[in-house]
Motif scaffolding. Structure first.
Motif, PDB file in Angstrom:
ATOM      1  N   GLU A 155      -5.525  45.040  67.844  1.00  0.00           N
ATOM      2  CA  GLU A 155      -6.599  45.343  68.789  1.00  0.00           C
ATOM      3  C   GLU A 155      -6.445  44.571  70.095  1.00  0.00           C
ATOM      4  O   GLU A 155      -7.158  44.843  71.068  1.00  0.00           O
ATOM      5  N   GLN A 156      -5.499  43.634  70.135  1.00  0.00           N
ATOM      6  CA  GLN A 156      -5.329  42.800  71.314  1.00  0.00           C
ATOM      7  C   GLN A 156      -4.189  43.272  72.227  1.00  0.00           C
ATOM      8  O   GLN A 156      -3.901  42.649  73.238  1.00  0.00           O
ATOM      9  N   TYR A 157      -3.522  44.360  71.870  1.00  0.00           N
ATOM     10  CA  TYR A 157      -2.435  44.859  72.715  1.00  0.00           C
ATOM     11  C   TYR A 157      -2.329  46.381  72.599  1.00  0.00           C
ATOM     12  O   TYR A 157      -2.841  46.992  71.657  1.00  0.00           O
ATOM     13  N   ASP A 158      -1.645  46.966  73.575  1.00  0.00           N
ATOM     14  CA  ASP A 158      -1.404  48.413  73.590  1.00  0.00           C
ATOM     15  C   ASP A 158       0.039  48.748  73.240  1.00  0.00           C
ATOM     16  O   ASP A 158       0.332  49.847  72.772  1.00  0.00           O
ATOM     17  N   THR A 159       0.935  47.784  73.488  1.00  0.00           N
ATOM     18  CA  THR A 159       2.365  47.997  73.248  1.00  0.00           C
ATOM     19  C   THR A 159       2.970  46.753  72.618  1.00  0.00           C
ATOM     20  O   THR A 159       2.697  45.630  73.057  1.00  0.00           O
ATOM     21  N   LEU A 160       3.808  46.964  71.600  1.00  0.00           N
ATOM     22  CA  LEU A 160       4.574  45.875  71.009  1.00  0.00           C
ATOM     23  C   LEU A 160       5.977  45.893  71.597  1.00  0.00           C
ATOM     24  O   LEU A 160       6.674  46.916  71.532  1.00  0.00           O
ATOM     25  N   ALA A 161       6.405  44.784  72.190  1.00  0.00           N
ATOM     26  CA  ALA A 161       7.786  44.614  72.636  1.00  0.00           C
ATOM     27  C   ALA A 161       8.490  43.765  71.589  1.00  0.00           C
ATOM     28  O   ALA A 161       8.211  42.570  71.461  1.00  0.00           O
ATOM     29  N   LEU A 162       9.368  44.387  70.824  1.00  0.00           N
ATOM     30  CA  LEU A 162      10.015  43.726  69.694  1.00  0.00           C
ATOM     31  C   LEU A 162      11.459  43.392  70.038  1.00  0.00           C
ATOM     32  O   LEU A 162      12.261  44.282  70.338  1.00  0.00           O
ATOM     33  N   PHE A 163      11.799  42.108  69.984  1.00  0.00           N
ATOM     34  CA  PHE A 163      13.169  41.660  70.210  1.00  0.00           C
ATOM     35  C   PHE A 163      13.855  41.528  68.854  1.00  0.00           C
ATOM     36  O   PHE A 163      13.773  40.510  68.177  1.00  0.00           O
ATOM     37  N   SER A 164      14.538  42.579  68.431  1.00  0.00           N
ATOM     38  CA  SER A 164      15.231  42.591  67.145  1.00  0.00           C
ATOM     39  C   SER A 164      15.981  43.905  67.007  1.00  0.00           C
ATOM     40  O   SER A 164      15.626  44.906  67.637  1.00  0.00           O
ATOM     41  N   SER A 165      17.034  43.893  66.151  1.00  0.00           N
ATOM     42  CA  SER A 165      17.740  45.129  65.814  1.00  0.00           C
ATOM     43  C   SER A 165      17.586  45.449  64.339  1.00  0.00           C
ATOM     44  O   SER A 165      18.317  46.283  63.800  1.00  0.00           O
ATOM     45  N   ASP A 166      16.661  44.779  63.683  1.00  0.00           N
ATOM     46  CA  ASP A 166      16.510  44.859  62.235  1.00  0.00           C
ATOM     47  C   ASP A 166      15.857  46.182  61.829  1.00  0.00           C
ATOM     48  O   ASP A 166      14.724  46.479  62.209  1.00  0.00           O
ATOM     49  N   ALA A 167      16.568  46.947  61.017  1.00  0.00           N
ATOM     50  CA  ALA A 167      16.055  48.241  60.550  1.00  0.00           C
ATOM     51  C   ALA A 167      14.829  48.081  59.656  1.00  0.00           C
ATOM     52  O   ALA A 167      14.092  49.052  59.440  1.00  0.00           O
ATOM     53  N   ASP A 168      14.588  46.874  59.144  1.00  0.00           N
ATOM     54  CA  ASP A 168      13.431  46.647  58.281  1.00  0.00           C
ATOM     55  C   ASP A 168      12.111  46.825  59.026  1.00  0.00           C
ATOM     56  O   ASP A 168      11.054  46.911  58.400  1.00  0.00           O
ATOM     57  N   ASN A 179      -1.046  54.501  64.935  1.00  0.00           N
ATOM     58  CA  ASN A 179      -2.315  53.891  65.323  1.00  0.00           C
ATOM     59  C   ASN A 179      -2.405  53.712  66.842  1.00  0.00           C
ATOM     60  O   ASN A 179      -3.026  52.757  67.333  1.00  0.00           O
ATOM     61  N   ASP A 180      -1.790  54.623  67.541  1.00  0.00           N
ATOM     62  CA  ASP A 180      -1.903  54.716  69.006  1.00  0.00           C
ATOM     63  C   ASP A 180      -1.371  53.502  69.750  1.00  0.00           C
ATOM     64  O   ASP A 180      -1.862  53.159  70.830  1.00  0.00           O
ATOM     65  N   ARG A 181      -0.373  52.850  69.177  1.00  0.00           N
ATOM     66  CA  ARG A 181       0.304  51.770  69.893  1.00  0.00           C
ATOM     67  C   ARG A 181       1.707  52.237  70.263  1.00  0.00           C
ATOM     68  O   ARG A 181       2.299  53.060  69.563  1.00  0.00           O
ATOM     69  N   LYS A 182       2.232  51.709  71.359  1.00  0.00           N
ATOM     70  CA  LYS A 182       3.598  52.015  71.753  1.00  0.00           C
ATOM     71  C   LYS A 182       4.524  50.886  71.309  1.00  0.00           C
ATOM     72  O   LYS A 182       4.079  49.753  71.090  1.00  0.00           O
ATOM     73  N   VAL A 183       5.796  51.208  71.200  1.00  0.00           N
ATOM     74  CA  VAL A 183       6.793  50.224  70.761  1.00  0.00           C
ATOM     75  C   VAL A 183       7.978  50.244  71.717  1.00  0.00           C
ATOM     76  O   VAL A 183       8.596  51.293  71.938  1.00  0.00           O
ATOM     77  N   ILE A 184       8.266  49.075  72.301  1.00  0.00           N
ATOM     78  CA  ILE A 184       9.473  48.882  73.096  1.00  0.00           C
ATOM     79  C   ILE A 184      10.417  48.015  72.278  1.00  0.00           C
ATOM     80  O   ILE A 184      10.041  46.924  71.848  1.00  0.00           O
TER      81      ILE A 184
END
Length: 229
Positions: A155-168, A179-184
């Motif tokens: 609820e505290q963000y609109d987009t997650l910026a994830l620094f990883s290449s992990d398929a998990d 859930n209406d969030r974006k992922v970078i």
């Protein structure tokens, strides 16, 4: 507008392609993955050859400054090894990112028995048991911690910026987008096609190299392209 603001706007808009539609961005750094992004690179960001006695490593201060260009909340996850000086590294990370933004736990050591053709090129300390010669590989996944935290804070963000290449992280990305969030995804090397489909934007580590790396001397005896840890 000062120089810092101009740089911020240029990087966000031109290099990353992040516009207002991404809203509030939470950045999560899976440093155990990020730490290996450039270990095989033999050129710097300007395509200049790196000396054989040097290597590219992540500069934590530069990484913090870069992520702060587009994200106000940055979380850093990395394991520590009580048997070496990694606690000093964790302290440095806490000083840069903030004590409440750095999350750690002890690294586990997993035995990997070397095949005959692996022994001549191995640069790690070797051990022996009844089965043969082995090395100890560090293992410390933060998949669960990162997933729990990002869902808890959604609820505290609109987009997650994830620094990883992990398929998990595929299930996490899929959940957030439902859930209406974006992922970078900031990634180094290969990622699965499934993970690629569950992201809104992918940023290749090579495209941000100039912002986050430094050149360091190798330890004596380490060969180019080796992890040298």
């Amino acid at each position: 507008m000062d120089l810092a603001e101009l740089k911020k706007e240029y990087v966000i808009a031109q290099e990353l392609g992040i516009d207002a539609s991404y809203g509030r961005i939470l950045t999560v750094i899976d440093f155990g993955n990020v730490d290996y992004w450039f270990e095989e690179d033999r050129q710097d960001a300007d395509n200049t050859a790196i000396p054989d006695d040097a290597k590219l490593t992540i500069n934590l201060q530069k990484l913090k400054e870069f992520t702060s260009l587009f994200s106000e909340h940055v979380r850093f996850y990395y394991g520590h090894d009580p048997q070496n000086d990694s606690l000093r590294f964790i302290m440095a990370a806490k000083n840069i990112f903030g004590k409440s933004r750095v999350f750690t736990k002890p690294i586990q050591k997993v035995r990997h028995h070397l095949k005959a053709d692996e022994i001549p090129t191995n640069t790690r300390t070797t051990f022996a048991d009844a089965t043969g010669i082995y090395i100890q590989l560090p293992k410390c996944n933060f998949d669960v911690e990162i997933a729990v935290d990002t869902i808890r804070l959604k609820e505290q963000y609109d987009t997650l910026a994830l620094f990883s290449s992990d398929a998990d992280f595929l299930s996490l990305a899929r959940y957030l987008r439902k859930n209406d969030r974006k992922v970078i995804l900031f990634k180094g090397g290969h990622i699965t096609s499934d993970l690629r489909r569950e992201t809104d934007k992918i940023v290749n580590a090579q495209n941000i190299k100039r912002h986050i790396v430094q050149i360091k001397k190798r330890k004596p005896g380490a060969r180019p392209g080796s992890a040298n840890r």
